[in-house]
Design a protein around this motif. Structure first.
Motif, mmCIF file in Angstrom:
data_model
loop_
_atom_site.group_PDB
_atom_site.id
_atom_site.type_symbol
_atom_site.label_atom_id
_atom_site.label_comp_id
_atom_site.label_asym_id
_atom_site.label_seq_id
_atom_site.Cartn_x
_atom_site.Cartn_y
_atom_site.Cartn_z
ATOM 1 N N ARG A 174 0.827 -1.210 0.000
ATOM 2 C CA ARG A 174 0.000 0.000 0.000
ATOM 3 C C ARG A 174 0.855 1.252 0.000
ATOM 4 N NH1 ARG A 174 -3.502 -2.921 3.567
ATOM 5 N NH2 ARG A 174 -2.489 -1.980 5.375
ATOM 6 N N THR A 175 2.062 1.156 0.519
ATOM 7 C CA THR A 175 2.989 2.300 0.537
ATOM 8 C C THR A 175 4.202 1.961 -0.326
ATOM 9 O OG1 THR A 175 4.047 1.434 2.547
ATOM 10 C CG2 THR A 175 2.233 3.008 2.830
ATOM 11 N N LEU A 176 3.932 1.392 -1.506
ATOM 12 C CA LEU A 176 5.001 0.885 -2.358
ATOM 13 C C LEU A 176 5.974 1.973 -2.773
ATOM 14 C CD1 LEU A 176 5.920 -1.763 -3.637
ATOM 15 C CD2 LEU A 176 4.637 -1.136 -5.687
ATOM 16 N N ALA A 177 5.434 3.130 -3.170
ATOM 17 C CA ALA A 177 6.308 4.212 -3.627
ATOM 18 C C ALA A 177 7.250 4.663 -2.518
ATOM 19 C CB ALA A 177 5.464 5.388 -4.114
ATOM 20 N N GLN A 178 6.698 4.854 -1.333
ATOM 21 C CA GLN A 178 7.519 5.270 -0.197
ATOM 22 C C GLN A 178 8.526 4.188 0.178
ATOM 23 O OE1 GLN A 178 5.241 6.237 3.269
ATOM 24 N NE2 GLN A 178 7.014 6.313 4.607
ATOM 25 N N SER A 179 8.101 2.934 0.084
ATOM 26 C CA SER A 179 8.957 1.826 0.495
ATOM 27 C C SER A 179 10.167 1.673 -0.410
ATOM 28 C CB SER A 179 8.157 0.515 0.500
ATOM 29 O OG SER A 179 7.064 0.597 1.387
ATOM 30 N N PHE A 180 9.998 1.963 -1.703
ATOM 31 C CA PHE A 180 11.094 1.765 -2.651
ATOM 32 C C PHE A 180 11.830 3.057 -3.009
ATOM 33 C CE2 PHE A 180 8.720 -2.166 -3.794
ATOM 34 C CZ PHE A 180 9.744 -3.057 -3.517
ATOM 35 N N VAL A 181 11.079 4.160 -3.124
ATOM 36 C CA VAL A 181 11.712 5.417 -3.536
ATOM 37 C C VAL A 181 12.679 5.918 -2.475
ATOM 38 C CG1 VAL A 181 11.302 7.856 -4.061
ATOM 39 C CG2 VAL A 181 9.841 6.099 -5.069
ATOM 40 N N SER A 182 12.287 5.823 -1.205
ATOM 41 C CA SER A 182 13.136 6.318 -0.129
ATOM 42 C C SER A 182 14.494 5.613 -0.073
ATOM 43 C CB SER A 182 12.400 6.178 1.210
ATOM 44 O OG SER A 182 13.216 6.596 2.282
ATOM 45 N N PRO A 183 14.553 4.268 -0.122
ATOM 46 C CA PRO A 183 15.874 3.621 -0.120
ATOM 47 C C PRO A 183 16.713 3.963 -1.342
ATOM 48 C CG PRO A 183 14.156 2.042 0.439
ATOM 49 C CD PRO A 183 13.474 3.278 -0.008
ATOM 50 N N VAL A 184 16.071 4.093 -2.506
ATOM 51 C CA VAL A 184 16.820 4.428 -3.727
ATOM 52 C C VAL A 184 17.435 5.811 -3.607
ATOM 53 C CG1 VAL A 184 16.602 4.936 -6.187
ATOM 54 C CG2 VAL A 184 15.511 2.906 -5.239
ATOM 55 N N LEU A 185 16.670 6.781 -3.110
ATOM 56 C CA LEU A 185 17.203 8.131 -2.946
ATOM 57 C C LEU A 185 18.322 8.154 -1.907
ATOM 58 C CD1 LEU A 185 13.955 10.318 -3.029
ATOM 59 C CD2 LEU A 185 15.694 10.088 -4.805
ATOM 60 N N SER A 186 18.109 7.456 -0.808
ATOM 61 C CA SER A 186 19.131 7.430 0.243
ATOM 62 C C SER A 186 20.424 6.798 -0.254
ATOM 63 C CB SER A 186 18.617 6.657 1.465
ATOM 64 O OG SER A 186 17.474 7.267 2.000
ATOM 65 N N SER A 187 20.314 5.657 -0.938
ATOM 66 C CA SER A 187 21.519 4.996 -1.445
ATOM 67 C C SER A 187 22.207 5.834 -2.505
ATOM 68 C CB SER A 187 21.161 3.613 -2.004
ATOM 69 O OG SER A 187 20.206 3.710 -3.036
ATOM 70 N N SER A 188 21.427 6.542 -3.320
ATOM 71 C CA SER A 188 22.027 7.426 -4.332
ATOM 72 C C SER A 188 22.836 8.533 -3.673
ATOM 73 C CB SER A 188 20.929 8.029 -5.221
ATOM 74 O OG SER A 188 20.220 7.024 -5.904
ATOM 75 N N LEU A 189 22.309 9.079 -2.577
ATOM 76 C CA LEU A 189 23.033 10.119 -1.849
ATOM 77 C C LEU A 189 24.323 9.573 -1.250
ATOM 78 C CD1 LEU A 189 20.112 11.984 -0.034
ATOM 79 C CD2 LEU A 189 21.544 12.856 -1.887
ATOM 80 N N TYR A 190 24.271 8.347 -0.733
ATOM 81 C CA TYR A 190 25.481 7.723 -0.202
ATOM 82 C C TYR A 190 26.540 7.567 -1.281
ATOM 83 C CZ TYR A 190 23.804 6.493 4.481
ATOM 84 O OH TYR A 190 23.370 6.539 5.783
ATOM 85 N N PHE A 191 26.118 7.164 -2.471
ATOM 86 C CA PHE A 191 27.069 6.999 -3.568
ATOM 87 C C PHE A 191 27.666 8.340 -3.984
ATOM 88 C CE2 PHE A 191 24.835 2.909 -4.467
ATOM 89 C CZ PHE A 191 25.946 2.096 -4.346
ATOM 90 N N VAL A 192 26.829 9.383 -3.983
ATOM 91 C CA VAL A 192 27.324 10.705 -4.354
ATOM 92 C C VAL A 192 28.320 11.221 -3.323
ATOM 93 C CG1 VAL A 192 26.679 13.123 -4.667
ATOM 94 C CG2 VAL A 192 25.293 11.323 -5.708
ATOM 95 N N VAL A 193 27.959 11.099 -2.029
ATOM 96 C CA VAL A 193 28.806 11.635 -0.964
ATOM 97 C C VAL A 193 30.049 10.786 -0.761
ATOM 98 C CG1 VAL A 193 28.939 12.166 1.494
ATOM 99 C CG2 VAL A 193 26.867 12.740 0.207
ATOM 100 N N PHE A 194 29.833 9.479 -0.536
ATOM 101 C CA PHE A 194 30.972 8.608 -0.239
ATOM 102 C C PHE A 194 31.715 8.203 -1.505
ATOM 103 C CE2 PHE A 194 28.505 8.168 3.615
ATOM 104 C CZ PHE A 194 29.475 8.091 4.601
ATOM 105 N N GLY A 195 30.958 7.817 -2.534
ATOM 106 C CA GLY A 195 31.605 7.336 -3.750
ATOM 107 C C GLY A 195 32.345 8.409 -4.504
ATOM 108 N N ALA A 196 31.718 9.587 -4.620
ATOM 109 C CA ALA A 196 32.335 10.660 -5.404
ATOM 110 C C ALA A 196 33.288 11.491 -4.560
ATOM 111 C CB ALA A 196 31.237 11.554 -6.004
#
Length: 253
Positions: free
Chosen positions: A19-41
């Motif tokens: 029922r909260t599919l968008a929140q369940s998947f979008v939030s981890p994707v955004l968070s992991s993307s930020l980690y890659f930008v901050v830590f990876g780059a």
């Protein structure tokens, strides 16, 4: 074994997740993307490789473990706490099902949710770094074991919690710091000797080390010890859950 009861609990919990599919998947994707930008780059530009692996790829197992552990605890703790909070737990306890079937339903659903999110983060990582999984079956086994064991731990937290604030107390103040200090974004070998010794008392080190070995074939501790650690943690959680239902602690009291 009452498979119909297990399926009913499992489907009900999974329905709440979808029922909260968008929140369940979008939030981890955004968070992991930020980690890659901050830590990876940012940090990755200063650290070329760690143990022969590019830093951007090196942090992927730790990032997946960080999210999977917290999500498994959160989903399992809320799943069992909410029926206890509104009083429907007594209907469940009076039904012709045993505690093992109740645990399988709730823990199975929480583990499935966290595994979905872990896989989504893994897929997301391919857009940022080049990853080769050395031992895919071992990686999947570690992911499943981690999801199940921490879902069991979250189940215990949900029974123990007396209010919604306590649901977040242990994940925020205990689990998250242990994950960050457990080699999620660095190798234990990079620490001074005294801190390497101290880190060995952190149980999360063994989980992350084993999971990273499945990706790159390198580990801070032997793979056998990592498997033993997660098996012992799972057994302790199962024992604690069995004792809770046997005594009625925080359920019937």
């Amino acid at each position: 074994m009452n498979w119909s009861a297990i399926r009913a609990i499992y489907v009900f919990e999974m329905a709440r997740f979808f029922r909260t599919l968008a929140q369940s998947f979008v939030s981890p994707v955004l968070s992991s993307s930020l980690y890659f930008v901050v830590f990876g780059a940012a940090i990755g530009s200063r650290i070329d490789q760690v143990e022969g692996v590019s830093y951007g790829a090196f942090i992927v197992p730790g990032l997946i473990m960080l999210t999977v552990m917290t999500q498994a605890i959160s989903n399992a703790s809320f799943g069992i706490y909410f029926p206890k909070f509104i009083g429907t737990i007594y209907e469940l306890l009076s039904a012709p099902i045993n505690f093992l079937e109740i645990v399988m339903g709730y823990v199975g659903a929480a583990a499935t949710k966290s595994m979905f999110i872990g896989i989504i983060i893994l897929i997301t990582s391919f857009f940022f770094v080049d990853i080769q999984i050395a031992h895919p079956f071992a990686m999947l086994a570690f992911l499943v074991l981690t999801c199940v064991s921490f879902a069991l731990f979250g189940f215990i937290i949900g029974i123990w919690a007396g209010n919604f604030e306590q649901l977040q107390l242990i994940p925020l103040l205990v689990v998250t710091p242990l994950v960050f200090l457990g080699g999620s974004f660095y190798s234990i070998s990079m620490l001074p000797p005294v801190w390497q010794t101290i880190s060995m008392f952190n149980p999360v080190v063994y989980l992350i080390s084993g999971f990273r070995w499945a990706f790159f074939g390198v580990a801070d501790v032997p793979i056998g010890i990592s498997l033993l650690a997660i098996a012992l943690f799972t057994a302790l959680c199962l024992g604690a859950v069995g004792w809770i239902f046997k005594t009625g602690w925080r359920i019937r009291q």
